[in-house]
Write a protein that holds these residues in place. Sequence first.
Motif, PDB file in Angstrom:
ATOM      1  N   TRP A 178       0.866  -1.177   0.000  1.00 46.02           N
ATOM      2  CA  TRP A 178       0.000   0.000   0.000  1.00 46.02           C
ATOM      3  C   TRP A 178       0.899   1.222   0.000  1.00 46.02           C
ATOM      4  CZ3 TRP A 178      -5.113   0.001  -0.695  1.00 46.02           C
ATOM      5  CH2 TRP A 178      -5.826  -1.182  -0.452  1.00 46.02           C
ATOM      6  N   VAL A 179       0.629   2.166  -0.891  1.00 49.41           N
ATOM      7  CA  VAL A 179       1.472   3.346  -1.024  1.00 49.41           C
ATOM      8  C   VAL A 179       0.582   4.591  -0.923  1.00 49.41           C
ATOM      9  CG1 VAL A 179       3.128   4.578  -2.485  1.00 49.41           C
ATOM     10  CG2 VAL A 179       3.054   2.068  -2.534  1.00 49.41           C
ATOM     11  N   GLU A 180       0.998   5.525  -0.082  1.00 47.58           N
ATOM     12  CA  GLU A 180       0.301   6.815   0.014  1.00 47.58           C
ATOM     13  C   GLU A 180       0.383   7.509  -1.341  1.00 47.58           C
ATOM     14  OE1 GLU A 180      -1.311   8.361   2.587  1.00 47.58           O
ATOM     15  OE2 GLU A 180      -0.962   6.715   4.009  1.00 47.58           O
ATOM     16  N   ARG A 181      -0.677   8.156  -1.718  1.00 46.60           N
ATOM     17  CA  ARG A 181      -0.722   8.804  -3.032  1.00 46.60           C
ATOM     18  C   ARG A 181       0.430   9.785  -3.229  1.00 46.60           C
ATOM     19  NH1 ARG A 181      -6.751  10.648  -4.363  1.00 46.60           N
ATOM     20  NH2 ARG A 181      -5.595  11.611  -6.047  1.00 46.60           N
ATOM     21  N   ASN A 182       0.813  10.514  -2.183  1.00 45.07           N
ATOM     22  CA  ASN A 182       1.902  11.492  -2.323  1.00 45.07           C
ATOM     23  C   ASN A 182       3.291  10.840  -2.258  1.00 45.07           C
ATOM     24  OD1 ASN A 182       2.025  10.927   0.389  1.00 45.07           O
ATOM     25  ND2 ASN A 182       1.917  13.050   1.069  1.00 45.07           N
ATOM     26  N   GLN A 183       3.336   9.512  -2.098  1.00 45.92           N
ATOM     27  CA  GLN A 183       4.610   8.785  -2.045  1.00 45.92           C
ATOM     28  C   GLN A 183       4.820   7.880  -3.263  1.00 45.92           C
ATOM     29  OE1 GLN A 183       6.965   9.135   0.527  1.00 45.92           O
ATOM     30  NE2 GLN A 183       5.627  10.847   1.051  1.00 45.92           N
ATOM     31  N   ILE A 184       3.916   7.930  -4.216  1.00 49.67           N
ATOM     32  CA  ILE A 184       4.024   7.043  -5.386  1.00 49.67           C
ATOM     33  C   ILE A 184       5.189   7.482  -6.271  1.00 49.67           C
ATOM     34  CG2 ILE A 184       2.893   6.285  -7.518  1.00 49.67           C
ATOM     35  CD1 ILE A 184       0.217   6.504  -5.994  1.00 49.67           C
ATOM     36  N   ASP A 185       6.074   6.525  -6.559  1.00 48.21           N
ATOM     37  CA  ASP A 185       7.215   6.749  -7.442  1.00 48.21           C
ATOM     38  C   ASP A 185       6.892   6.082  -8.787  1.00 48.21           C
ATOM     39  OD1 ASP A 185       9.607   6.848  -8.827  1.00 48.21           O
ATOM     40  OD2 ASP A 185      10.810   6.040  -7.176  1.00 48.21           O
ATOM     41  N   LEU A 186       6.561   6.887  -9.774  1.00 46.03           N
ATOM     42  CA  LEU A 186       6.161   6.345 -11.078  1.00 46.03           C
ATOM     43  C   LEU A 186       7.264   5.518 -11.731  1.00 46.03           C
ATOM     44  CD1 LEU A 186       4.170   9.383 -12.549  1.00 46.03           C
ATOM     45  CD2 LEU A 186       3.256   7.296 -11.504  1.00 46.03           C
ATOM     46  N   HIS A 187       8.518   5.748 -11.365  1.00 44.86           N
ATOM     47  CA  HIS A 187       9.634   4.985 -11.935  1.00 44.86           C
ATOM     48  C   HIS A 187       9.637   3.521 -11.469  1.00 44.86           C
ATOM     49  CE1 HIS A 187      11.004   9.169 -12.400  1.00 44.86           C
ATOM     50  NE2 HIS A 187      11.472   8.704 -13.542  1.00 44.86           N
ATOM     51  N   LYS A 188       8.929   3.239 -10.387  1.00 46.41           N
ATOM     52  CA  LYS A 188       8.854   1.865  -9.885  1.00 46.41           C
ATOM     53  C   LYS A 188       7.759   1.053 -10.568  1.00 46.41           C
ATOM     54  CE  LYS A 188      10.851   2.813  -5.378  1.00 46.41           C
ATOM     55  NZ  LYS A 188      10.698   2.696  -3.921  1.00 46.41           N
ATOM     56  N   ILE A 189       6.913   1.725 -11.318  1.00 43.62           N
ATOM     57  CA  ILE A 189       5.813   1.063 -12.016  1.00 43.62           C
ATOM     58  C   ILE A 189       6.326   0.533 -13.353  1.00 43.62           C
ATOM     59  CG2 ILE A 189       3.547   1.402 -13.076  1.00 43.62           C
ATOM     60  CD1 ILE A 189       3.042   3.574 -10.950  1.00 43.62           C
ATOM     61  N   GLY A 190       5.956  -0.717 -13.674  1.00 43.60           N
ATOM     62  CA  GLY A 190       6.459  -1.354 -14.889  1.00 43.60           C
ATOM     63  C   GLY A 190       5.782  -0.919 -16.173  1.00 43.60           C
ATOM     64  N   PHE A 191       4.517  -1.147 -16.285  1.00 44.86           N
ATOM     65  CA  PHE A 191       3.828  -0.948 -17.553  1.00 44.86           C
ATOM     66  C   PHE A 191       3.489   0.511 -17.798  1.00 44.86           C
ATOM     67  CE2 PHE A 191       2.639  -5.422 -16.568  1.00 44.86           C
ATOM     68  CZ  PHE A 191       3.365  -6.001 -17.585  1.00 44.86           C
ATOM     69  N   ILE A 192       3.663   0.940 -19.038  1.00 45.89           N
ATOM     70  CA  ILE A 192       3.440   2.332 -19.421  1.00 45.89           C
ATOM     71  C   ILE A 192       1.986   2.747 -19.191  1.00 45.89           C
ATOM     72  CG2 ILE A 192       3.020   1.874 -21.881  1.00 45.89           C
ATOM     73  CD1 ILE A 192       5.013   4.829 -20.513  1.00 45.89           C
ATOM     74  N   SER A 193       1.043   1.861 -19.429  1.00 46.13           N
ATOM     75  CA  SER A 193      -0.369   2.216 -19.221  1.00 46.13           C
ATOM     76  C   SER A 193      -0.663   2.476 -17.750  1.00 46.13           C
ATOM     77  CB  SER A 193      -1.287   1.109 -19.752  1.00 46.13           C
ATOM     78  OG  SER A 193      -1.074  -0.094 -19.047  1.00 46.13           O
ATOM     79  N   VAL A 194      -0.092   1.672 -16.873  1.00 51.85           N
ATOM     80  CA  VAL A 194      -0.307   1.848 -15.426  1.00 51.85           C
ATOM     81  C   VAL A 194       0.344   3.145 -14.963  1.00 51.85           C
ATOM     82  CG1 VAL A 194       0.080   0.858 -13.135  1.00 51.85           C
ATOM     83  CG2 VAL A 194      -0.520  -0.642 -15.060  1.00 51.85           C
ATOM     84  N   LYS A 195       1.567   3.410 -15.429  1.00 55.79           N
ATOM     85  CA  LYS A 195       2.234   4.685 -15.096  1.00 55.79           C
ATOM     86  C   LYS A 195       1.368   5.866 -15.500  1.00 55.79           C
ATOM     87  CE  LYS A 195       7.020   3.376 -15.689  1.00 55.79           C
ATOM     88  NZ  LYS A 195       8.247   3.533 -16.449  1.00 55.79           N
ATOM     89  N   LYS A 196       0.841   5.797 -16.717  1.00 56.51           N
ATOM     90  CA  LYS A 196       0.053   6.896 -17.263  1.00 56.51           C
ATOM     91  C   LYS A 196      -1.195   7.148 -16.414  1.00 56.51           C
ATOM     92  CE  LYS A 196      -2.427   8.320 -21.435  1.00 56.51           C
ATOM     93  NZ  LYS A 196      -2.802   7.954 -22.790  1.00 56.51           N
ATOM     94  N   ILE A 197      -1.931   6.112 -16.083  1.00 58.53           N
ATOM     95  CA  ILE A 197      -3.188   6.278 -15.353  1.00 58.53           C
ATOM     96  C   ILE A 197      -2.943   6.648 -13.907  1.00 58.53           C
ATOM     97  CG2 ILE A 197      -5.317   5.127 -14.624  1.00 58.53           C
ATOM     98  CD1 ILE A 197      -4.819   5.853 -17.784  1.00 58.53           C
ATOM     99  N   ILE A 198      -1.987   6.014 -13.271  1.00 55.46           N
ATOM    100  CA  ILE A 198      -1.678   6.365 -11.869  1.00 55.46           C
ATOM    101  C   ILE A 198      -1.186   7.806 -11.812  1.00 55.46           C
ATOM    102  CG2 ILE A 198      -0.156   5.911  -9.912  1.00 55.46           C
ATOM    103  CD1 ILE A 198      -2.457   3.876 -10.188  1.00 55.46           C
ATOM    104  N   GLY A 199      -0.323   8.196 -12.752  1.00 53.87           N
ATOM    105  CA  GLY A 199       0.180   9.571 -12.789  1.00 53.87           C
ATOM    106  C   GLY A 199      -0.901  10.595 -13.042  1.00 53.87           C
ATOM    107  N   ALA A 200      -1.824  10.274 -13.923  1.00 50.66           N
ATOM    108  CA  ALA A 200      -2.870  11.235 -14.294  1.00 50.66           C
ATOM    109  C   ALA A 200      -3.994  11.331 -13.261  1.00 50.66           C
ATOM    110  CB  ALA A 200      -3.462  10.845 -15.648  1.00 50.66           C
ATOM    111  N   TYR A 201      -4.326  10.215 -12.609  1.00 52.94           N
ATOM    112  CA  TYR A 201      -5.507  10.196 -11.756  1.00 52.94           C
ATOM    113  C   TYR A 201      -5.219  10.101 -10.254  1.00 52.94           C
ATOM    114  CZ  TYR A 201      -8.337   9.522 -15.950  1.00 52.94           C
ATOM    115  OH  TYR A 201      -8.946   9.684 -17.163  1.00 52.94           O
ATOM    116  N   TYR A 202      -4.017   9.654  -9.864  1.00 55.53           N
ATOM    117  CA  TYR A 202      -3.809   9.341  -8.445  1.00 55.53           C
ATOM    118  C   TYR A 202      -2.622  10.006  -7.778  1.00 55.53           C
ATOM    119  CZ  TYR A 202      -7.487   5.995  -9.152  1.00 55.53           C
ATOM    120  OH  TYR A 202      -8.700   5.418  -9.429  1.00 55.53           O
ATOM    121  N   VAL A 203      -1.622  10.432  -8.520  1.00 57.77           N
ATOM    122  CA  VAL A 203      -0.449  11.043  -7.884  1.00 57.77           C
ATOM    123  C   VAL A 203      -0.820  12.453  -7.457  1.00 57.77           C
ATOM    124  CG1 VAL A 203       1.911  11.858  -8.261  1.00 57.77           C
ATOM    125  CG2 VAL A 203       1.224   9.607  -9.103  1.00 57.77           C
ATOM    126  N   ILE A 204      -0.506  12.753  -6.218  1.00 54.51           N
ATOM    127  CA  ILE A 204      -0.793  14.096  -5.685  1.00 54.51           C
ATOM    128  C   ILE A 204       0.389  15.001  -5.944  1.00 54.51           C
ATOM    129  CG2 ILE A 204      -1.235  15.420  -3.593  1.00 54.51           C
ATOM    130  CD1 ILE A 204      -2.625  12.961  -2.446  1.00 54.51           C
TER     131      ILE A 204
END
Length: 175
Positions: A149-175
């Motif tokens: 479980w990762v706090e939204r303000n602690q998400i490191d997009l570089h740790k995410i593998g797939f480009i689609s997941v990076k894109k959606i997490i970055g656009a909708y969930y990263v504070i």
Amino acid sequence: MSSNEASFFKYCPNCGSQDVTYVNNLKFHCKSCDFVLYHNIAAAVSIVFTFKNQILFAVRNVDPDKGKWDLPGGFIDPNENAEEAACREILEELGLKITPIDLKYITTAPNNYLFKNVSYRTLDIFYECKLDFKTISINAKDEIKELIWVERNQIDLHKIGFISVKKIIGAYYVI
């Protein structure tokens, strides 16, 4: 086949000829027997589980992107709709029973899934599922190394593998 075309096909599966083209990672064509195979988009689902201000990530235990963060989910089987696939995948991977009413549609995003030297282009369908608990177990230990479980303000997009997941997490969930 021209040398600049990347293909996992060397021979026509119908006649065995090497006189083949593979255009744009989409259309395989044998010039000898006119066999055609389209490498169409595969559909997959990803579920963003949220608990308060946290997002659940699954650390991948297999390639592609072994060791990287991912979201629970998987490919849609024939004769399944996206919501059925999401519920099935979550039951298989996490042992968690969810229903389509638990899912809130987010969006879709294209992805590239490289598996055993074959590049599968996917359309990933994203859903959110809010939870009022955060204790979840792993059923598919062959696929998932651990859940975090990762706090939204602690998400490191570089740790995410797939480009689609990076894109959606970055656009909708990263504070």
